[in-house]
Write an enzyme that holds these catalytic residues in place. Sequence first.
Site, PDB file in Angstrom:
ATOM      1  N   LYS A   1      40.584  23.854 -35.081  1.00  0.00           N
ATOM      2  CA  LYS A   1      39.708  22.766 -35.508  1.00  0.00           C
ATOM      3  C   LYS A   1      40.558  21.718 -36.222  1.00  0.00           C
ATOM      4  O   LYS A   1      41.271  22.048 -37.160  1.00  0.00           O
ATOM      5  CB  LYS A   1      38.633  23.344 -36.448  1.00  0.00           C
TER       6      LYS A   1
ATOM      7  N   GLU B   1      18.493  31.193 -37.409  1.00  0.00           N
ATOM      8  CA  GLU B   1      17.358  30.822 -38.247  1.00  0.00           C
ATOM      9  C   GLU B   1      16.214  31.825 -38.154  1.00  0.00           C
ATOM     10  O   GLU B   1      15.556  32.120 -39.164  1.00  0.00           O
ATOM     11  CB  GLU B   1      16.852  29.422 -37.874  1.00  0.00           C
TER      12      GLU B   1
ATOM     13  N   ARG C   1      13.427  26.882 -34.815  1.00  0.00           N
ATOM     14  CA  ARG C   1      13.867  28.106 -34.144  1.00  0.00           C
ATOM     15  C   ARG C   1      13.071  29.334 -34.587  1.00  0.00           C
ATOM     16  O   ARG C   1      12.989  30.318 -33.871  1.00  0.00           O
ATOM     17  CB  ARG C   1      15.341  28.370 -34.477  1.00  0.00           C
TER      18      ARG C   1
HETATM   19  C1  TPP Z   1      20.181  25.973 -34.291  1.00  0.00           C
HETATM   20  C2  TPP Z   1      21.216  25.242 -35.097  1.00  0.00           C
HETATM   21  N1  TPP Z   1      21.415  25.584 -36.382  1.00  0.00           N
HETATM   22  C3  TPP Z   1      22.325  24.924 -37.125  1.00  0.00           C
HETATM   23  C4  TPP Z   1      23.063  23.925 -36.589  1.00  0.00           C
HETATM   24  C5  TPP Z   1      24.010  23.141 -37.469  1.00  0.00           C
HETATM   25  N2  TPP Z   1      25.380  23.245 -37.008  1.00  0.00           N
HETATM   26  C6  TPP Z   1      25.942  22.261 -36.309  1.00  0.00           C
HETATM   27  S1  TPP Z   1      27.452  22.626 -35.818  1.00  0.00           S
HETATM   28  C7  TPP Z   1      27.431  24.116 -36.560  1.00  0.00           C
HETATM   29  C8  TPP Z   1      28.615  25.011 -36.446  1.00  0.00           C
HETATM   30  C9  TPP Z   1      28.999  25.207 -35.035  1.00  0.00           C
HETATM   31  O1  TPP Z   1      30.139  25.990 -34.932  1.00  0.00           O
HETATM   32  P1  TPP Z   1      30.862  26.118 -33.550  1.00  0.00           P
HETATM   33  O2  TPP Z   1      29.861  26.296 -32.484  1.00  0.00           O
HETATM   34  O3  TPP Z   1      31.880  27.175 -33.706  1.00  0.00           O
HETATM   35  O4  TPP Z   1      31.526  24.716 -33.343  1.00  0.00           O
HETATM   36  P2  TPP Z   1      32.823  24.069 -34.049  1.00  0.00           P
HETATM   37  O5  TPP Z   1      32.309  22.952 -34.888  1.00  0.00           O
HETATM   38  O6  TPP Z   1      33.498  25.113 -34.839  1.00  0.00           O
HETATM   39  O7  TPP Z   1      33.647  23.576 -32.944  1.00  0.00           O
HETATM   40  C10 TPP Z   1      26.222  24.305 -37.204  1.00  0.00           C
HETATM   41  C11 TPP Z   1      25.876  25.464 -38.016  1.00  0.00           C
HETATM   42  C12 TPP Z   1      22.825  23.597 -35.243  1.00  0.00           C
HETATM   43  N3  TPP Z   1      23.470  22.598 -34.643  1.00  0.00           N
HETATM   44  N4  TPP Z   1      21.909  24.279 -34.525  1.00  0.00           N
END
Ligand code: TPP
Length: 634
Positions: free
Chosen positions: A283, A372, A400
């Site tokens: 990242k 969630e 969700r």
């Molecule tokens: C259902 C849901 N809950 C919470 C989020 C908020 N959220 C956005 S990105 C993220 C983390 C995502 O991590 P990852 O898929 O590993 O992507 P990275 O940013 O590490 O590339 C979260 C918790 C979301 N987008 N969708």
Amino acid sequence: MSELLSRIESPADLHALTDGQLKQLAQEMRDELVRVLSIRPAHFASNLGVVELAIALHLTFDFRRDRLIWDTGHQIYPHKLITGRFKSFDTMRTRGGLMGYPNPNESNFDLFMTGHAGCSVSCALGLKVADDLRGEADRRSIAVVGDGALVSGIVFEAMNNAGWLKKDLLVILNDNKMSICPRVGALATHLDQCRMSSLYTGSKKVLIDVLQKVPLVGPWAQDRLEHFRDSLKALLKDGMLFEELGFRYYGPVNGHDLPALRRVLQDVRPIGGPILLHVLTEKGHGVPEACKDPVKYHTPPVFEKVGPERAILSLRKGGSKAYTDAVSATITQVMEEDPTVTVMTAGMCQGNKLEDVREKFPDRFFDVGISESHAVAFAAGQAKSGIRPIVDVYSTFLQRSFDQIFQEVALQNLPVTFTLDRAGLTGPDGPTHHGCFDIAYLRLFPNFVVMAPGDESDVAPMVRFALRQNAPASLRYPKASLERVERPPTPIELGKAEVLSSGDDGVLIAFGSLLPTCWKAALKLREDGIHVGVINARFCKPLDRDTILEAVAELPVVATVEEGTLEGGFGSAVLEAANAAGLDARNVVRLGIPDRFIEHAERAELLADLGLDVAGICEAVRSRVAPRRESLTA
Ligand SMILES: Cc1ncc(C[n+]2csc(CCOP(=O)(O)OP(=O)(O)O)c2C)c(N)n1
């Protein structure tokens, strides 16, 4: 300088580039991400990590026919840069400009708006099944899933189904060891174990290379090595979890080594059945500051480029305190006072500003990851046993857990407190992230207490009030700076609105975030000789029938004002109550979010568009007061 990038009008143009040029292209893409995102808050570190992956995917597959879904969709920027959107990249997340998530209205290369995490494998499987049924089995279906998104239960539901159906499906696990915060959960250990095995993947490659140079021994040795690899794999339990679900596990592969990525994608391309390819990315890759602090650089505020290019970035500080700060500060206080209070976040510790709570109360703070529905049922279990759980989740993501809110919480009448952050229009994130529907979906349930603080001074008393209820209780607050309407404090009482002022021409009844706007509108109208009062509704359920229905019965104009959908929202609750009381409610006008999905733009721009700013509210009142006055004087 975007010498090569500016020439990429579609992924087909990538094929004309040499390996050296592709490397340069990756650098130009990172430069463009830094250039645009330093002036505009947006998802930064995640996108820096998938530059090579995006290039490799587009070089290996043809997504005019093949299917590609990015999950979580905020990793879409490099894909946008090479699918004809470089020239409009400057408009990212601005009104009328590019969306910060995949957007099928922008490009045929985007299939679903995946702002919410975790649904890519299901959708990719659905596409595959449908393509097969329609006689287009040659179309490949690919889901790129972040390791944060992976822990959403739905990914496993989908993999379970895909492993059973044995469809050709490629799931690429984009593993950067991070959700927004460092990833959490037992699965993290499994992924770390898989990472370890990259050691043996490397040694195997060296061994094969060496042995293949020996005449006649090559194929036999390769066969033996495969056997050796499989034994080692079993020993390391490498990818076992996915294999058990019916997926063939490949990797891990270095996601920044473009030639290696291309090779492995070429290798897995012809293989049938469900495949999981484990790709290791970093990242923030290419920007040292972002790699060092990927949490801060997930969605940084605007930052300055100082010093050598891309090496030193400094975040520009500033910004006033937001509702989120006030809620998290109150949560900290109540947890200090009451050892039975716990808090749940679903992967949003940073967004919910719960870092302090995490530090101070490690045994009562639970980051469950992007889960969630689990968070809500988990809280219900705690509540059943005498704990006072708070589920601190964004309004949009709480959708969700609709069924857990119904069955595990409301139906059991358990005292779970819901603090709904980002309720209302969230601005540049757009339709996937606006919190429009919570008033409507929570007021459906018997037993629920549905509240919203009118301003800063309501926040702490309301959180405390919610925790005293022997029933589920929610409060919603916006993604906005704190505002305050100066007035003497009045306690929060169940189902009681607060009358701030009165006027003969009508009343503005605000449920939540737009109370200060209503207050300003009433002052403005007074300058024009129009006298409307202001009521801080505080409760949508139970509704303060006495106060509100008296206004409906007596005043010429009653405007309900909410930052939520008008379909089934607060205004609807007022109309239903008026109807049940047999009142003529033609004097009620409902101001709120109309029955359509709202695009991305700054929150203030959207509020103005929807007539929910001072000018819009004044106009709504004026347009109703003026004809009435005219008819009275005629
Ligand atoms: C259902 C849901 N809950 C919470 C989020 C908020 N959220 C956005 S990105 C993220 C983390 C995502 O991590 P990852 O898929 O590993 O992507 P990275 O940013 O590490 O590339 C979260 C918790 C979301 N987008 N969708």
